[in-house]
Write a protein that holds these residues in place. Structure first.
Motif, PDB file in Angstrom:
ATOM      1  N   SER A   1       0.822  -1.211   0.000  1.00 12.50           N
ATOM      2  CA  SER A   1       0.000   0.000   0.000  1.00 12.50           C
ATOM      3  C   SER A   1       0.854   1.257   0.000  1.00 12.50           C
ATOM      4  O   SER A   1       0.492   2.269  -0.620  1.00 12.50           O
ATOM      5  N   ALA A   2       1.992   1.228   0.703  1.00 13.84           N
ATOM      6  CA  ALA A   2       2.833   2.420   0.798  1.00 13.84           C
ATOM      7  C   ALA A   2       3.362   2.851  -0.563  1.00 13.84           C
ATOM      8  O   ALA A   2       3.667   4.028  -0.765  1.00 13.84           O
ATOM      9  N   GLN A   3       3.488   1.907  -1.507  1.00 16.68           N
ATOM     10  CA  GLN A   3       3.959   2.246  -2.836  1.00 16.68           C
ATOM     11  C   GLN A   3       2.828   2.744  -3.748  1.00 16.68           C
ATOM     12  O   GLN A   3       3.084   3.394  -4.750  1.00 16.68           O
ATOM     13  N   LEU A   4       1.588   2.411  -3.416  1.00 16.18           N
ATOM     14  CA  LEU A   4       0.472   2.665  -4.333  1.00 16.18           C
ATOM     15  C   LEU A   4      -0.483   3.761  -3.881  1.00 16.18           C
ATOM     16  O   LEU A   4      -1.248   4.285  -4.690  1.00 16.18           O
ATOM     17  N   ILE A   5      -0.458   4.115  -2.597  1.00 12.17           N
ATOM     18  CA  ILE A   5      -1.460   5.019  -2.034  1.00 12.17           C
ATOM     19  C   ILE A   5      -0.798   6.213  -1.363  1.00 12.17           C
ATOM     20  O   ILE A   5       0.174   6.058  -0.615  1.00 12.17           O
ATOM     21  N   ASP A   6      -1.326   7.412  -1.616  1.00 12.68           N
ATOM     22  CA  ASP A   6      -0.862   8.600  -0.910  1.00 12.68           C
ATOM     23  C   ASP A   6      -1.346   8.530   0.540  1.00 12.68           C
ATOM     24  O   ASP A   6      -2.542   8.397   0.785  1.00 12.68           O
ATOM     25  N   PRO A   7      -0.443   8.585   1.521  1.00 17.52           N
ATOM     26  CA  PRO A   7      -0.843   8.373   2.913  1.00 17.52           C
ATOM     27  C   PRO A   7      -1.725   9.479   3.485  1.00 17.52           C
ATOM     28  O   PRO A   7      -2.467   9.241   4.437  1.00 17.52           O
ATOM     29  N   ASP A   8      -1.646  10.676   2.927  1.00 18.18           N
ATOM     30  CA  ASP A   8      -2.428  11.794   3.458  1.00 18.18           C
ATOM     31  C   ASP A   8      -3.847  11.827   2.903  1.00 18.18           C
ATOM     32  O   ASP A   8      -4.822  11.953   3.648  1.00 18.18           O
TER      33      ASP A   8
ATOM     34  N   LEU B   1      -5.135   9.327   0.843  1.00 17.46           N
ATOM     35  CA  LEU B   1      -5.566   7.964   0.523  1.00 17.46           C
ATOM     36  C   LEU B   1      -5.967   7.826  -0.943  1.00 17.46           C
ATOM     37  O   LEU B   1      -6.696   6.906  -1.314  1.00 17.46           O
ATOM     38  N   ALA B   2      -5.474   8.734  -1.789  1.00 16.40           N
ATOM     39  CA  ALA B   2      -5.747   8.654  -3.223  1.00 16.40           C
ATOM     40  C   ALA B   2      -4.741   7.701  -3.877  1.00 16.40           C
ATOM     41  O   ALA B   2      -3.577   7.626  -3.453  1.00 16.40           O
ATOM     42  N   PRO B   3      -5.178   6.973  -4.886  1.00 17.78           N
ATOM     43  CA  PRO B   3      -4.247   6.080  -5.573  1.00 17.78           C
ATOM     44  C   PRO B   3      -3.200   6.863  -6.352  1.00 17.78           C
ATOM     45  O   PRO B   3      -3.504   7.902  -6.950  1.00 17.78           O
ATOM     46  N   ARG B   4      -1.968   6.384  -6.338  1.00 18.54           N
ATOM     47  CA  ARG B   4      -0.888   6.994  -7.116  1.00 18.54           C
ATOM     48  C   ARG B   4      -0.900   6.344  -8.498  1.00 18.54           C
ATOM     49  O   ARG B   4      -0.241   5.320  -8.732  1.00 18.54           O
TER      50      ARG B   4
ATOM     51  N   ALA C   1      -3.483  -2.660  -0.800  1.00 15.13           N
ATOM     52  CA  ALA C   1      -4.135  -1.355  -1.007  1.00 15.13           C
ATOM     53  C   ALA C   1      -5.646  -1.409  -1.031  1.00 15.13           C
ATOM     54  O   ALA C   1      -6.291  -0.368  -1.149  1.00 15.13           O
ATOM     55  N   ALA C   2      -6.275  -2.589  -0.908  1.00 18.89           N
ATOM     56  CA  ALA C   2      -7.739  -2.628  -0.895  1.00 18.89           C
ATOM     57  C   ALA C   2      -8.295  -1.877   0.313  1.00 18.89           C
ATOM     58  O   ALA C   2      -9.255  -1.108   0.184  1.00 18.89           O
ATOM     59  N   VAL C   3      -7.708  -2.083   1.482  1.00 18.40           N
ATOM     60  CA  VAL C   3      -8.205  -1.415   2.694  1.00 18.40           C
ATOM     61  C   VAL C   3      -8.041   0.097   2.563  1.00 18.40           C
ATOM     62  O   VAL C   3      -8.964   0.869   2.861  1.00 18.40           O
ATOM     63  N   ALA C   4      -6.876   0.538   2.090  1.00 16.31           N
ATOM     64  CA  ALA C   4      -6.624   1.975   1.947  1.00 16.31           C
ATOM     65  C   ALA C   4      -7.583   2.613   0.953  1.00 16.31           C
ATOM     66  O   ALA C   4      -8.080   3.730   1.172  1.00 16.31           O
ATOM     67  N   LEU C   5      -7.876   1.926  -0.148  1.00 17.35           N
ATOM     68  CA  LEU C   5      -8.796   2.459  -1.146  1.00 17.35           C
ATOM     69  C   LEU C   5     -10.241   2.469  -0.644  1.00 17.35           C
ATOM     70  O   LEU C   5     -11.043   3.312  -1.043  1.00 17.35           O
ATOM     71  N   GLY C   6     -10.565   1.518   0.224  1.00 20.08           N
ATOM     72  CA  GLY C   6     -11.938   1.421   0.711  1.00 20.08           C
ATOM     73  C   GLY C   6     -12.271   2.369   1.839  1.00 20.08           C
ATOM     74  O   GLY C   6     -13.453   2.685   2.060  1.00 20.08           O
ATOM     75  N   ARG C   7     -11.273   2.859   2.547  1.00 16.94           N
ATOM     76  CA  ARG C   7     -11.521   3.735   3.700  1.00 16.94           C
ATOM     77  C   ARG C   7     -12.326   4.982   3.331  1.00 16.94           C
ATOM     78  O   ARG C   7     -13.344   5.277   3.978  1.00 16.94           O
TER      79      ARG C   7
ATOM     80  N   LEU D   1     -12.144  -1.481  -6.434  1.00 17.89           N
ATOM     81  CA  LEU D   1     -11.360  -0.363  -6.952  1.00 17.89           C
ATOM     82  C   LEU D   1      -9.937  -0.791  -7.285  1.00 17.89           C
ATOM     83  O   LEU D   1      -9.366  -0.373  -8.295  1.00 17.89           O
ATOM     84  N   LEU D   2      -9.352  -1.626  -6.425  1.00 17.95           N
ATOM     85  CA  LEU D   2      -7.978  -2.061  -6.631  1.00 17.95           C
ATOM     86  C   LEU D   2      -7.840  -2.821  -7.947  1.00 17.95           C
ATOM     87  O   LEU D   2      -6.941  -2.530  -8.749  1.00 17.95           O
ATOM     88  N   ILE D   3      -8.716  -3.784  -8.185  1.00 15.41           N
ATOM     89  CA  ILE D   3      -8.604  -4.562  -9.422  1.00 15.41           C
ATOM     90  C   ILE D   3      -8.923  -3.686 -10.629  1.00 15.41           C
ATOM     91  O   ILE D   3      -8.359  -3.864 -11.709  1.00 15.41           O
ATOM     92  N   GLN D   4      -9.784  -2.690 -10.438  1.00 22.27           N
ATOM     93  CA  GLN D   4     -10.092  -1.765 -11.530  1.00 22.27           C
ATOM     94  C   GLN D   4      -8.865  -0.948 -11.917  1.00 22.27           C
ATOM     95  O   GLN D   4      -8.573  -0.762 -13.111  1.00 22.27           O
ATOM     96  N   HIS D   5      -8.113  -0.473 -10.918  1.00 19.31           N
ATOM     97  CA  HIS D   5      -6.898   0.297 -11.192  1.00 19.31           C
ATOM     98  C   HIS D   5      -5.871  -0.557 -11.937  1.00 19.31           C
ATOM     99  O   HIS D   5      -5.228  -0.076 -12.881  1.00 19.31           O
ATOM    100  N   TRP D   6      -5.718  -1.805 -11.520  1.00 17.16           N
ATOM    101  CA  TRP D   6      -4.756  -2.674 -12.201  1.00 17.16           C
ATOM    102  C   TRP D   6      -5.218  -3.004 -13.612  1.00 17.16           C
ATOM    103  O   TRP D   6      -4.418  -3.026 -14.554  1.00 17.16           O
ATOM    104  N   ASP D   7      -6.513  -3.251 -13.778  1.00 11.89           N
ATOM    105  CA  ASP D   7      -7.022  -3.581 -15.101  1.00 11.89           C
ATOM    106  C   ASP D   7      -6.811  -2.412 -16.069  1.00 11.89           C
ATOM    107  O   ASP D   7      -6.428  -2.598 -17.228  1.00 11.89           O
TER     108      ASP D   7
END
Length: 226
Positions: free
Chosen positions: A13-20, A22-25, A52-58, A84-90
């Protein structure tokens, strides 16, 4: 690495999500999709283990950044964020013309021989059909006692299940240090670890990311499993 034909890559998640926010990078998703495409163009097969599923779902559930989540809230956030996670990867894979194929795994799938064989066969079939399996822990049905809890160790078990030649654990740090370099300025980088001794294992710390759950400790544990 030069001879590996089947590779498991784990990204946190730390590589894919902005911690402040929670937006996907999106640039990170796309950059890794580009790398996976490069590996595939060399004739290699790739399995991706993605957090990153939990971070995207928050944000979808109004669970604000910084709030410590209960297990039930984490499960709810995972349920809301997994789509959302699988959508971003797709979407990231689409520009290269190959699909993402979601697979959620629990410890029971690893420990039960019939379920392990079924999962192994599914991964083989997905790879044969040209998809990239995107694997995550099935957090929505996990309990505190029966769960991996981090995708580092899960990825090591997936590498075994997929008969992979190579397991790559991506991180926001360039490797193992004698201590946390963010805290200890005297920490030294260790470029190669030939053997996992108690002294080496003691060097691994937890995650300092607001969205990550692993850290170097779980990466060393994953290396031991692998």
């Amino acid at each position: 690495m030069a001879t590996a034909r089947r590779v498991v890559i784990k990204v946190g998640s730390a590589q894919l999500i902005d911690p402040d926010s929670l937006a996907p990078r999106q640039d990170r998703f796309q950059a890794l999709a580009d790398d996976i495409n490069a590996l595939r163009s060399e004739g290699r097969e790739v399995v991706l283990v993605s957090s990153a599923a939990v971070a995207l779902g928050r944000p979808r559930l109004g669970l604000k950044p910084g709030k410590t989540l209960t297990l039930e809230e984490k499960q709810a956030a995972a349920a809301a964020g997994q789509a959302l996670l699988i959508q971003h990867w797709d979407q990231a894979f689409a520009r290269h013309g190959f699909p993402a194929a979601q697979a959620l795994v629990s410890p029971a799938d690893i420990e039960s021989r019939p379920r392990w064989l079924n999962a192994h066969t599914t991964l083989e079939t997905l790879l044969k059909l040209g998809a990239v399996p995107v694997i995550n822990e099935n957090d929505t049905v996990a309990t505190a006692e029966i769960r991996f809890g981090d995708n580092d160790r899960l990825s090591a078990r997936v590498a075994e299940m997929a008969s992979a030649d190579l397991l790559l654990l991506l991180s926001d740090i360039d490797g193992l240090y004698t201590a946390d370099p963010g805290i200890d300025p005297t920490a030294r980088h260790i470029p190669r670890v030939p053997r996992l001794t108690p002294r080496i294992l003691a060097m691994g710390g937890g995650s300092r990311s607001a969205v990550g759950t692993g850290g170097m400790a779980t990466k060393l544990a994953a290396a031991r499993v692998a």
